[in-house]
Design a protein around this motif. Structure first.
Motif, mmCIF file in Angstrom:
data_model
loop_
_atom_site.group_PDB
_atom_site.id
_atom_site.type_symbol
_atom_site.label_atom_id
_atom_site.label_comp_id
_atom_site.label_asym_id
_atom_site.label_seq_id
_atom_site.Cartn_x
_atom_site.Cartn_y
_atom_site.Cartn_z
ATOM 1 N N TYR A 133 5.913 10.227 9.483
ATOM 2 C CA TYR A 133 6.775 11.364 9.804
ATOM 3 C C TYR A 133 7.158 12.121 8.535
ATOM 4 C CZ TYR A 133 7.255 9.137 14.356
ATOM 5 O OH TYR A 133 6.999 8.585 15.589
ATOM 6 N N TYR A 134 7.301 13.424 8.692
ATOM 7 C CA TYR A 134 7.668 14.281 7.565
ATOM 8 C C TYR A 134 8.866 15.134 7.956
ATOM 9 C CZ TYR A 134 7.506 18.334 4.415
ATOM 10 O OH TYR A 134 7.832 19.337 3.526
ATOM 11 N N TYR A 135 9.821 15.315 7.018
ATOM 12 C CA TYR A 135 10.969 16.194 7.254
ATOM 13 C C TYR A 135 11.254 17.001 5.993
ATOM 14 C CZ TYR A 135 15.735 17.814 7.965
ATOM 15 O OH TYR A 135 16.854 18.603 8.071
ATOM 16 N N ASN A 136 11.352 18.329 6.151
ATOM 17 C CA ASN A 136 11.642 19.230 5.039
ATOM 18 C C ASN A 136 13.074 19.729 5.180
ATOM 19 O OD1 ASN A 136 11.833 21.737 3.449
ATOM 20 N ND2 ASN A 136 9.643 21.451 3.112
ATOM 21 N N PHE A 137 13.931 19.404 4.222
ATOM 22 C CA PHE A 137 15.344 19.786 4.295
ATOM 23 C C PHE A 137 15.515 21.301 4.272
ATOM 24 C CE2 PHE A 137 15.747 15.428 2.866
ATOM 25 C CZ PHE A 137 16.875 14.985 3.524
ATOM 26 N N TYR A 138 14.674 21.984 3.498
ATOM 27 C CA TYR A 138 14.829 23.427 3.328
ATOM 28 C C TYR A 138 14.441 24.186 4.591
ATOM 29 C CZ TYR A 138 13.664 28.162 1.818
ATOM 30 O OH TYR A 138 13.558 29.520 1.722
ATOM 31 N N THR A 139 13.264 23.890 5.132
ATOM 32 C CA THR A 139 12.784 24.621 6.309
ATOM 33 C C THR A 139 13.202 23.969 7.618
ATOM 34 O OG1 THR A 139 10.694 23.384 6.333
ATOM 35 C CG2 THR A 139 10.756 25.413 5.024
ATOM 36 N N VAL A 145 -0.615 11.893 3.419
ATOM 37 C CA VAL A 145 0.412 12.533 2.588
ATOM 38 C C VAL A 145 -0.114 13.835 2.002
ATOM 39 C CG1 VAL A 145 1.825 12.295 0.510
ATOM 40 C CG2 VAL A 145 1.591 10.370 2.076
ATOM 41 N N GLU A 146 -1.369 13.851 1.582
ATOM 42 C CA GLU A 146 -1.960 15.082 1.044
ATOM 43 C C GLU A 146 -2.026 16.167 2.114
ATOM 44 O OE1 GLU A 146 -5.652 13.659 -0.467
ATOM 45 O OE2 GLU A 146 -4.832 13.091 -2.427
ATOM 46 N N GLN A 147 -2.317 15.767 3.356
ATOM 47 C CA GLN A 147 -2.315 16.727 4.458
ATOM 48 C C GLN A 147 -0.909 17.289 4.700
ATOM 49 O OE1 GLN A 147 -4.289 14.097 7.451
ATOM 50 N NE2 GLN A 147 -5.509 15.898 7.902
ATOM 51 N N TYR A 206 0.838 -1.208 0.000
ATOM 52 C CA TYR A 206 0.000 0.000 0.000
ATOM 53 C C TYR A 206 0.871 1.256 0.000
ATOM 54 C CZ TYR A 206 -3.694 -3.261 1.506
ATOM 55 O OH TYR A 206 -4.573 -4.303 1.599
ATOM 56 N N TYR A 207 1.903 1.212 0.807
ATOM 57 C CA TYR A 207 2.801 2.357 0.950
ATOM 58 C C TYR A 207 3.517 2.656 -0.371
ATOM 59 C CZ TYR A 207 5.976 5.395 3.655
ATOM 60 O OH TYR A 207 6.671 6.458 4.175
ATOM 61 N N GLU A 208 3.934 1.591 -1.082
ATOM 62 C CA GLU A 208 4.622 1.760 -2.358
ATOM 63 C C GLU A 208 3.693 2.330 -3.427
ATOM 64 O OE1 GLU A 208 6.281 -2.016 -3.238
ATOM 65 O OE2 GLU A 208 8.003 -1.784 -1.883
ATOM 66 N N ILE A 209 2.422 1.948 -3.393
ATOM 67 C CA ILE A 209 1.451 2.487 -4.360
ATOM 68 C C ILE A 209 1.310 3.996 -4.179
ATOM 69 C CG2 ILE A 209 -1.005 2.532 -4.968
ATOM 70 C CD1 ILE A 209 -1.025 -0.516 -4.383
ATOM 71 N N VAL A 210 1.203 4.435 -2.928
ATOM 72 C CA VAL A 210 1.095 5.877 -2.655
ATOM 73 C C VAL A 210 2.406 6.582 -3.002
ATOM 74 C CG1 VAL A 210 0.690 7.601 -0.859
ATOM 75 C CG2 VAL A 210 -0.632 5.481 -0.863
ATOM 76 N N ALA A 211 3.544 5.941 -2.731
ATOM 77 C CA ALA A 211 4.848 6.527 -3.064
ATOM 78 C C ALA A 211 4.962 6.784 -4.562
ATOM 79 C CB ALA A 211 5.970 5.604 -2.594
ATOM 80 N N ALA A 212 4.425 5.869 -5.378
ATOM 81 C CA ALA A 212 4.484 6.025 -6.836
ATOM 82 C C ALA A 212 3.680 7.245 -7.282
ATOM 83 C CB ALA A 212 3.965 4.761 -7.518
ATOM 84 N N GLU A 213 2.595 7.530 -6.574
ATOM 85 C CA GLU A 213 1.751 8.674 -6.933
ATOM 86 C C GLU A 213 2.459 10.008 -6.689
ATOM 87 O OE1 GLU A 213 -1.888 8.332 -4.790
ATOM 88 O OE2 GLU A 213 -2.414 6.378 -5.644
#
Length: 694
Positions: free
Chosen positions: A300-306, A326-328, A258-265
């Protein structure tokens, strides 16, 4: 008869010594070495790790137990681990320059380098495999090919020559490149990729010019597990990370799919990471990015820039659930707002990053539907955003309380204006009580909101000229030399980075260019078209032509290329002006700065994670200042984890090499003494004096 007897005894003695040298005992999987068999072991085992220990050392015992386990794991890779008891082999220890224990060394085809003396088995295992090969390896036998693939997480094997793929290999230091001998191994394909995460090889049969693009698209999996190669690629490309930790007590095959399907999107927009808790090393790598402990059933989310991180929980692992989260999270991909003439829409999703994380001041308009006063004030607020668009550090935003109310913001009446002032990392809320008009708010801004959030003098200075309205004509329009002109905003991190690039460029072009800069929040000049800061312009002599640097890649290599193009010169710098600072070198600039320059260049090859590299950093900077103004010596450094060159062999970190120039030849001389500024300077000066005497 006596002569024969003596010869016979001598023969037995030599034979006995030879047998003694060839005898290597083993205990708990470790080869036992001493002064008699040490050199023989290095010759016998092309891949050998040697641990020096001593009696009465508790740390030695702990590290030794780890190395015993390491030896078991490495044996199938034909990498052997040995031990030397230092106190029983003092002469050998002195010869190896081992001053403290435990100490470890890696021998690769007889070439010695430092090996970590750590208790972390996973780290040691990965380090051992990662450092078995250089940038490009010639493979002649099938056994060599099999071991190359087995020892490499990602391997690219081809029938091209070293010269044909050298540039590609330099740009992809995370990947191991092997060249197959076509005479021994018949050619079936031009090349192929192996990755331990893939079920089979991926073959390439295209043209050489298509090879790099093929590798970039096929060498890495869609979802990373953060191996060493993937970790380096993630850091280099800085695509925001989305990651989750697998629960070992759950059936995870469906979760992965499931995770890979969303990653492809979301491919190309987000980098997806899936961490297995069984691998402590990859777990720590992901924690390094997000800066917090990890839990199951959280994304978890990490933004390199900010540098912004956030995590959101989920109940069930399914495609709709992962997609929704992911959309959120995608809202956090947007960069910090800056003053740009627009009124930005503040929502519950971006409140945290734009109000609490964004270093710029924010003027917020609290709006509501069916509010006549709000409707009337909306145009005035838009006019304000346009009026102050030159102020990068002043952002105009609004929130619609009818549609997307933000619960953290308590609003008593609408329309209203809240001002979030940023100072020294703190956020101070000011509720504006004055008249809601363009004139009144403008007056408040001029009196109460500073041009920059930084204290006076906090923006780094350069060796360039600071331009204002009084000296603009003289230094920019009427200069006999070309000018490189930087427009910066004091509150912009990108501007600070561009400022440091100017420092690096100055010694390269000081005799050909005038370097100038101006605070664009205070000064504006006709003829310079800018949409954002920093902006860089090349102005030909006497201001006859103004050319904007349009590339988004603000690197020293790209800027050097841009400047040379305008000056119509080749990368041949001759003698650099030494400004007393350490020069950052990359694989692209290495040839020009280190090899082609007329000066001797001492280069520190380092890794960002290396403790010894960090501890010697101040001494190396001090060394650079000792050679300030020198026409004979340059001090430079190169991150070997990101940039590599095939003409240099690095086995451990830090490695110091003096590139000594003697006429048209360049000699590489390694420095192996104490890493102190005065000692390193003495080493360089003595070599130059010896040459002068000759």
């Amino acid at each position: 008869m006596k002569v024969i007897t003596i010869l016979f005894i001598l023969f037995l003695s030599i034979d006995c010594q030879s047998r003694l040298k060839e005898k290597i005992d083993e205990n708990d999987g470790l080869l036992l070495l001493d002064r008699n068999n040490y050199d023989y072991a290095i010759a016998k085992y092309p891949k050998l790790i040697v641990l020096f220990t001593t009696y009465g050392c508790n740390l030695c015992l702990k590290v030794k137990s780890t190395f015993i386990e390491l030896a078991k794991r490495l044996k199938e890779y034909e990498i052997y681990v040995a031990e030397v008891i230092a106190c029983e082999n003092r002469a050998l220890s002195i010869r190896m320059n081992s001053q403290s224990y435990p100490a470890a060394y890696l021998y690769n085809e007889g070439e010695k380098s430092v090996f970590p003396n750590d208790e972390d088995l996973e780290l040691l295992f990965e380090y051992a495999l990662q450092n078995q090969y250089g940038l490009i390896t010639q493979l002649n036998l099938q056994k060599e090919i099999d071991l190359f693939i087995k020892r490499s997480n990602i391997a690219v094997l081809s029938y091209y020559t070293t010269n044909e793929i050298a540039d590609i290999a330099i740009k992809m230091p995370q990947i191991k490149f092997g060249i197959i001998n076509q005479q021994i191994n018949p050619k079936h394909h031009e090349a192929f990729i192996t990755n331990k995460a893939f079920p089979k090889e991926i073959y390439f049969n295209g043209k050489l010019e298509e090879f790099q693009d093929f590798i970039e698209k096929n060498a890495y999996p869609l979802v990373f597990s953060l191996t060493e190669e993937e970790f380096k690629k993630a850091e280099a490309e800085e695509i925001p990370l989305i990651g989750m930790v697998l629960n070992p007590n759950q059936f995870n095959d469906y979760i992965k799919s499931y995770y890979e399907i969303v990653a492809a999107e979301f491919k190309g927009k987000l980098r997806f990471v899936l961490i297995d808790t069984k691998n402590e090393l990859t777990l720590r790598r992901f924690q390094y990015f997000v800066g917090q402990s990890l839990e199951y059933k959280r994304i978890y989310y990490y933004n390199f820039y900010t540098k912004f991180t956030i995590n959101l929980p989920y109940d069930e692992g399914s495609i709709p659930t992962f997609r929704k989260i992911v959309e959120q999270i995608q809202i956090y991909q947007e960069p910090f707002w800056e003053g740009d003439g627009y009124v930005h829409d503040l929502t519950p999703l971006n409140y945290q990053i734009q109000i609490n994380q964004n270093p710029n001041h924010v003027i917020l308009f609290n709006d509501m539907n069916a509010c006549d006063l709000c409707f009337g004030f909306s145009d005035a607020f838009s006019d304000l955003s346009i009026k102050y668009q030159h102020r990068n550090n002043l952002v105009f935003a609004k929130q619609n309380r009818s549609v997307k109310p933000i619960r953290e913001i308590i609003v008593e009446e609408v329309p209203s204006v809240y001002i979030y002032l940023k100072q020294d990392g703190l956020v101070n809320l000011v509720i504006y009580k004055g008249e809601l008009s363009t004139e009144a708010i403008s007056l408040y801004i001029e009196e109460h909101i500073p041009f920059t959030k930084f204290q006076s003098g906090s923006f780094p200075q350069t060796s360039g000229n600071e331009i204002n309205n009084t000296n603009f004509d003289k230094l920019i329009l009427n200069n006999d030399k070309p000018v490189l002109f930087l427009f910066y905003s004091p509150n912009s991190e990108h501007s600070k980075a561009a400022n440091l690039l100017f420092e690096q460029l100055t010694p390269l072009f000081q005799d050909k260019l005038i370097f100038c800069r101006t605070d664009a929040t205070k000064h504006q000049f006709e003829g310079f078209n800018m949409n954002s800061y920093p902006s860089i312009f090349f102005i030909s002599a006497k201001g006859r032509e103004i050319i904007k640097y349009d590339s988004q890649q603000r690197s020293i290599e790209k800027l050097v290329e841009f400047i040379n193009e305008q000056l119509r010169i080749k990368n041949n710098y001759g003698t650099f002006i030494n400004n007393g600072k350490v020069i950052g070198v990359t694989s692209e600039s290495f040839q020009d700065i280190v090899i082609k320059s007329k000066q001797h260049v001492l280069v520190k090859f380092y890794a960002p994670w290396c403790g010894h590299c960090k501890s010697m950093a101040k001494e190396f900077e001090q060394l650079a200042t000792l050679y300030r103004g020198s026409k004979d010596v340059l001090i430079a450094e190169m991150d070997w984890t990101q940039h590599q060159v095939p003409t240099v062999s690095i086995g451990g970190f830090p490695t110091l090499i003096l590139f000594y120039k003697d006429g048209n030849s360049v000699e590489q001389i390694k420095y192996n003494k104490q890493r102190l500024a005065n000692q390193m300077k003495q080493f360089i000066d003595e070599l130059m004096n010896q040459h002068d005497e000759l």
